[in-house]
Every structure is written in structure tokens, then in C-alpha cells.
Write a protein that holds these residues in place. Structure first.
Motif, short mmCIF file in Angstrom:
data_model
loop_
_atom_site.label_atom_id
_atom_site.label_comp_id
_atom_site.label_asym_id
_atom_site.label_seq_id
_atom_site.Cartn_x
_atom_site.Cartn_y
_atom_site.Cartn_z
N MET A 1 16.32 -4.16 -0.81
CA MET A 1 15.40 -3.48 -0.01
C MET A 1 15.19 -4.60 1.43
O MET A 1 15.67 -5.85 1.43
N ALA A 2 15.23 -4.17 2.74
CA ALA A 2 15.11 -5.02 3.36
C ALA A 2 14.08 -5.65 3.60
O ALA A 2 12.80 -4.79 3.17
N ARG A 3 13.74 -6.60 4.55
CA ARG A 3 12.70 -7.35 4.14
C ARG A 3 12.66 -7.65 6.41
O ARG A 3 13.86 -7.88 7.14
N THR A 4 11.37 -7.68 6.84
CA THR A 4 10.95 -7.71 7.88
C THR A 4 9.39 -8.38 8.15
O THR A 4 9.25 -8.96 7.04
N GLU A 5 9.81 -9.37 8.82
CA GLU A 5 8.57 -10.45 9.58
C GLU A 5 6.93 -9.84 9.56
O GLU A 5 5.86 -10.42 8.36
N ASP A 6 6.61 -8.36 9.17
CA ASP A 6 6.06 -7.68 8.83
C ASP A 6 5.05 -7.22 7.02
O ASP A 6 4.48 -7.02 6.89
N ASP A 7 6.59 -7.16 6.21
CA ASP A 7 6.22 -8.00 4.94
C ASP A 7 5.41 -9.35 4.73
O ASP A 7 4.86 -9.28 3.43
N TYR A 8 5.69 -9.67 5.37
CA TYR A 8 4.74 -11.47 4.94
C TYR A 8 3.31 -11.52 6.55
O TYR A 8 2.60 -12.49 6.33
N SER A 9 3.42 -10.49 6.98
CA SER A 9 2.79 -10.43 8.46
C SER A 9 1.32 -10.79 7.65
O SER A 9 0.11 -10.56 6.30
N GLY A 10 0.36 -11.50 8.17
CA GLY A 10 -1.45 -12.47 7.32
C GLY A 10 -0.67 -13.26 6.97
O GLY A 10 -1.90 -14.45 6.00
N PHE B 1 11.29 -23.67 9.71
CA PHE B 1 10.59 -23.54 10.77
C PHE B 1 9.18 -22.89 10.23
O PHE B 1 8.66 -22.39 9.39
N LEU B 2 8.64 -22.83 11.23
CA LEU B 2 6.55 -22.66 10.73
C LEU B 2 6.55 -21.31 11.79
O LEU B 2 6.38 -21.05 12.78
N PHE B 3 5.63 -20.31 11.09
CA PHE B 3 5.14 -18.96 11.98
C PHE B 3 3.49 -18.75 11.39
O PHE B 3 3.07 -19.29 10.71
N ASP B 4 3.45 -18.67 12.02
CA ASP B 4 2.27 -18.10 12.09
C ASP B 4 1.16 -16.95 11.31
O ASP B 4 2.34 -16.75 11.39
N PRO B 5 -0.01 -16.46 11.28
CA PRO B 5 0.65 -15.15 10.05
C PRO B 5 0.38 -14.04 10.95
O PRO B 5 1.04 -12.87 10.28
N GLU B 6 0.24 -14.27 12.45
CA GLU B 6 1.04 -13.09 13.45
C GLU B 6 1.96 -13.45 13.63
O GLU B 6 3.41 -11.93 14.20
N GLY B 7 3.05 -13.82 12.87
CA GLY B 7 4.87 -13.62 13.19
C GLY B 7 4.83 -14.81 14.51
O GLY B 7 6.66 -14.53 14.82
N GLY B 8 4.39 -15.16 14.69
CA GLY B 8 5.13 -16.39 15.97
C GLY B 8 5.23 -17.71 15.58
O GLY B 8 4.78 -17.84 14.39
#
Length: 148
Positions: free
Chosen positions: A1-10, A117-124
Motif C-alpha cells: 500500500m502506498a504511503r504519503t505524508e498525509d498518512d502521518y499528518s498531525g 530529517f524532521l518534519f512538523d505535524p503539517e508535513g513542513g
């Protein structure tokens, strides 16, 4: 199953590119991620560590399913087709290459960028730590952000 940053949003994301047969950089970094996650205590629920393979030829889903849980940090191992890995690595500006090495499993190893790498809860994108940054330093930085 493909994953995107949306899967980990928040959630905060700690992202590392590597490969299972890596002799030193990858297991060291994943052990540091495990120490950071442990040090976060209850705040660890707000962070999702991701290990993205750069060696999809050897790092199949079953290989990752065996390897990643050894670090006991809730790390999610991700793989894909060579094209998917290329595109993902390009989007992170990650360098990697197959390097012939007779003594290595399969006759090759992988040279690669080794930052975490570190990304914030909005994926930034927030920042990257270079290989060798002590877990205590990463934890101090991250815990201030997560608790803030």
C-alpha cells in the motif's frame, strides 16, 4: 500500500533513508532514533519515525518487517519500486548509489546521504541532523518542539 505524508499528518516525522545491510550508519542512526523516542516518554505518541530504504532490491516488505521492529521505537519501514524510491529520494535531495563490493550480501553495498530529517505535524520541513549527532542533542531539540 502506498504511503504519503498525509498518512502521518498531525504527527511530527523523523525520516531516515538507509538500507538493512548497512554495516554502521543505518543501525547507529536507528538506535539513536530509538533512544530519542524512549526519551520522549508520553510525547513519543506525537512523533512517527520512518525508515525509507534506498535498496528496494533486497529490502522487501518482509525484510523490513523483520528488521525495523528490532529497534523497538515504533519505526515504520517503507519500500517501493526502484522508481518510487528514486522519486522519493529526489524529493528529499538524498544521494544514493549502488557500489560493487564482493564481500557484501548480493555483491554490493549502498553509498548514501545519512542525515535524519524532521518534519512538523503539517508535513513542513523543519531541519536535518547530520550523522553522528548525539541522541541527547536531538532529544533536547525535538522535545522542546513537541511539548511547545
Amino acid at each position: 500500500m502506498a504511503r504519503t505524508e498525509d498518512d502521518y499528518s498531525g504527527r511530527w516525522m523523523l525520516v531516515f533513508f538507509g538500507f538493512v545491510n548497512c554495516p554502521d550508519i543505518c543501525p547507529t542512526t536507528l538506535a539513536e532514533v530509538a533512544a530519542v523516542m524512549d526519551g520522549l516518554g508520553e510525547d513519543a505518541a506525537q512523533v512517527q519515525p520512518l525508515f525509507i530504504t534506498i535498496d528496494p532490491e533486497r529490502d522487501t516488505p518482509s525484510v523490513l518487517a523483520d528488521f525495523v521492529p528490532r529497534f523497538e521505537a515504533g519505526i515504520v519501514g517503507l519500500t517501493g519500486t526502484p522508481d518510487q524510491i528514486d522519486r522519493t529520494a529526489d524529493s528529499f535531495h538524498i544521494f544514493y548509489e549502488k557500489v560493487k563490493e564482493v564481500a557484501a550480501p548480493g555483491g554490493y553495498t549502498m553509498g548514501h546521504s545519512s542525515q535524519l530529517f524532521l518534519f512538523d505535524p503539517e508535513g513542513g520541513y523543519v531541519k536535518a541532523w547530520s550523522y553522528g549527532t548525539p541522541a541527547e542533542e536531538i532529544l533536547a531539540d525535538l522535545s522542546g518542539r513537541v511539548a511547545g
